[in-house]
Enzyme design. Sequence first.
Site, PDB file in Angstrom:
ATOM      1  N   CYS A  18       6.468  -1.563 -11.220  1.00 11.21           N
ATOM      2  CA  CYS A  18       5.844  -2.333 -10.147  1.00 11.21           C
ATOM      3  C   CYS A  18       6.897  -3.061  -9.313  1.00 11.21           C
ATOM      4  CB  CYS A  18       4.851  -3.339 -10.723  1.00 11.21           C
ATOM      5  SG  CYS A  18       5.578  -4.472 -11.927  1.00 11.21           S
TER       6      CYS A  18
ATOM      7  N   HIS B 296      -0.182   1.833 -21.293  1.00  9.31           N
ATOM      8  CA  HIS B 296      -0.246   0.409 -20.942  1.00  9.31           C
ATOM      9  C   HIS B 296      -1.662  -0.145 -20.853  1.00  9.31           C
ATOM     10  CE1 HIS B 296       3.844   1.276 -18.874  1.00  9.31           C
ATOM     11  NE2 HIS B 296       4.033   0.880 -20.118  1.00  9.31           N
TER      12      HIS B 296
END
Length: 701
Positions: A34, A175
Site C-alpha cells: 500500500c 491477509h
Amino acid sequence: MTDSVSKSAYDLLFQPLQIGPVRTKNRFFQVPHCTGMGTLYPHHTAKFREVKAEGGWGVVCTELCGIDPHTDVSPFSFEKIWSDEDIPGLQLMVNAVHRHGALAGIELVHEGSAASNRLSRYKAQSASARPSRGMPTQVRALDRSDILEVRHSHKRAALRAKKAGFDIIYVYASHTLSILTDFLSARVNRRDDDYGGVLENRARLLKEVLSDTKDAVGDRCAVALRFGVDEVLGKEGYGWQDDGRRVVEMLADIPDLWDVNVNNLDFDMMTSRFTDEGYQEPFTSFVKDVTDKPVVGVGRYTSPDRMVRLIKKGALDLIGAARPSIADPFLPNKIRDGRIEDIRECIGCNMCLSMQYSGGPIRCTQNPTVGEEWRRNWHPERIPPKRESARVLVVGGGPAGLEASLALGKRGYEVVLAEARDVLGGRVTQESRLPGLRAWSRVSDYRTYQLSQIQNVQTFLESDMQVDDVLSGEFEDIVIATGSRWQKTGIGRCLRQAFQGCTYPAVYSPDDLFAGAVLEGPIIIYDDESYYIGGVIAEQLRMEGHAVTLITPEAEVSGMLRFTGELQTVQTRMHDLDVRLAANRKLISFDGTSVTSACVYTGRPHVHQAASLVVVCMREPNDRLYHELLNRKSDWQGHGVRSVRLVGDCYAPGTIAEAVYAGHRFAREFREVPDQNEAFRLEKIVLDESSLQRKCPSGFQ
C-alpha cells in the site's frame, strides 16, 4: 569490499528468471504494498514506483487494486480498476516502470468482508454472513449468482490490466483482505454447499478465479497467486503444516508464480521490535518442495548475503520486499555496484504502514523522499548542487541534524556539525538501547557513515555550543537541531494542568532513564503519549525485576500502535511480562509512596502503591540557544550570520521520521528560490465537455 568481490558474490541475484510468458531481469521483486495514494494520486503513484524500477527492482507491483464497486475501502485512498476509465491512470505507472526495463505487476482483489463500501454503499460480501468490521451492519453471504459475478468481475479486471500493459497479474488470497481467503478459512466459511465444508470445496472459488485469469490473460501475462499459507492463529486457524500446505499442493501448477507470506497482516508486517530479518521463513520454506513454479517471499530482507543463501538453498527464487524497497529504492543497484555500505536499511518501524491505516500518503523514517518523488520532485539518490557557497553550522547530531548535515554536504556546502554528547544520533541512540529497538540505530549508523565520506562536512563531538561560540565561528547560516526533552508535569492529551506532586524527586521522565537513573519499585508508568515509549520502558523495567503498573487514559496500552500493526502484540507482551495495566485512568497525584488515578469517565479515584513514577506525556523543545540568538540579533551583522533556523524536534517534537524529513527538507530548500508552481504539486481533476456529459459507470447502474 571491492567491486570485483561483490559482483561475483552476488551475481546470482542478477540472473534473469522466466515467469510464465514473461522474463524478469533479476531476482529483486517489489511485492504489492500500500501507498496511501492510489487512484486519486496517479502521478504520485507512478513516480513512486518508477524510482524503484530505476533503482534496479526487476518487478514493481501496484498495491491492492479493487476489481469493482464491491471492493470500495473508503475513506482510505485505494487503487481500482472498476472500468476502462481507470486504465489511463494505471498506464502511467506501467509506462514509468517499463522505462527502466522492469516488469509491472498488478494485484487484483475483491476485498470481501473487509470492504467498507462507504462510497459505493454496496453491502460487504463474504462466504458466510457475519457482523461487519467497524460498522453497525452485517456482511452478506454470497449466493451462486453472486459467486459467478465475482468470477466475471475478476476476469474483466484482468483483461483491463492486460490492456493497461501489465506483465504480471495477481490473484490475491492473503491477509484476510480477500473474499478468496473468506472462502478458504473454516473459521469464516460455514457454507454447506459445494463452496463450503471440506478444503476442496472451500478452495473451489480460488481455483476457479485462478483458471479464469489464466484463460483470459495467460497468453501474454504471467498469473501470480499471493497466498497466505498460515493464519498464525494456532488451532483457531489453518496453518502451513495442514490446510495451508494442502492448498499449495492442490494448486501447485496453476499459477505462473507463487507469492507466499502469512495470512495474518499484522504478523506479515510485524516490526523489528518483535521479529528479526527472515522471520517468515519457517512458514513459507516448504513451498519450493511442493511446486516447480517460481516462488517469491518476504522477510524484511536487507542483507545481500542472506538473499543469496535463500536462493542457493532453494527456499526462494525471487527476493520479495515491500518495506526494504521503500527505505532504499536503489538497494538492488547498490548491491550490483558493490556499494553495500551505502544501503539505507529498513529499520522495521512500520511508519510506512501507519500512514495507510491513518489515511495519509506513505512516508518512511529512513527515506525522507518517499511520497515526494512527484509532488516535490525529490529523488532518493540525487539532490541539486548548491547555488552559492555558504558555511553552515548545524547544532545537534540527532536525526534532524544528521540528515540536514548529510544533505547539505551532498549539495556541496561547507558544513560543521556540533554535537554536545560524545556520540551522534540523539534520541535514536538513546531509544535504540531499549528492548526490541536495536534496528533503529540504523538511522544514525547510516548517516554517520555517509558523513564520514564527505570531505566538506566536519563533525565535532562534546561541543556544547553557546551563543558566543556560534557567533565567533564565522558561519553564515545556523541550523539549530537540538531536539527536545520529556516533561514531568503530566500535561498531555488528557491533563491540561500539572498533577499534584510532579516535583517529587521520585518522578522520572524517559530522559532520566536514558541517563542511567536507578529506580526503586514498585514503579508506576503514566503513559499519555500512547505510542511506543511507555510500553517499551515498562518492558525494560519489568525485565529488570521491578513490579510495574502502566496507567493510561486510553482504552489500550500504546493505542497509537494500532496504526503500525503492533497493538495486539504489545498487549500480549505486557500480559506475558505480568505488567499490570490500568486503562481509562488519568493521573491525579503522587505523594512519594503512592499514586492516585481517576477513571476518565466517572472520576472515581484509585490508589496505587509506588516508590517511583515515570511520566511519558509530552516533550518540550530544546530551543534555548535559538531564542538566545534571536535576542542578540543585532550582533549578527557584525559576525556575518544571515539566518538562524530551528529544525526537527526543537521546532516541534514528533516522530523520528518527521525529524529526518525536516532536516532533509531544510537542506533541499536551503538558499533556493521557491517556485510556487513546482514546490508542492497537487493532483488536479480536469473536466472536459465529454466527461461532464458522460453517463454513470456501468458498475453503478
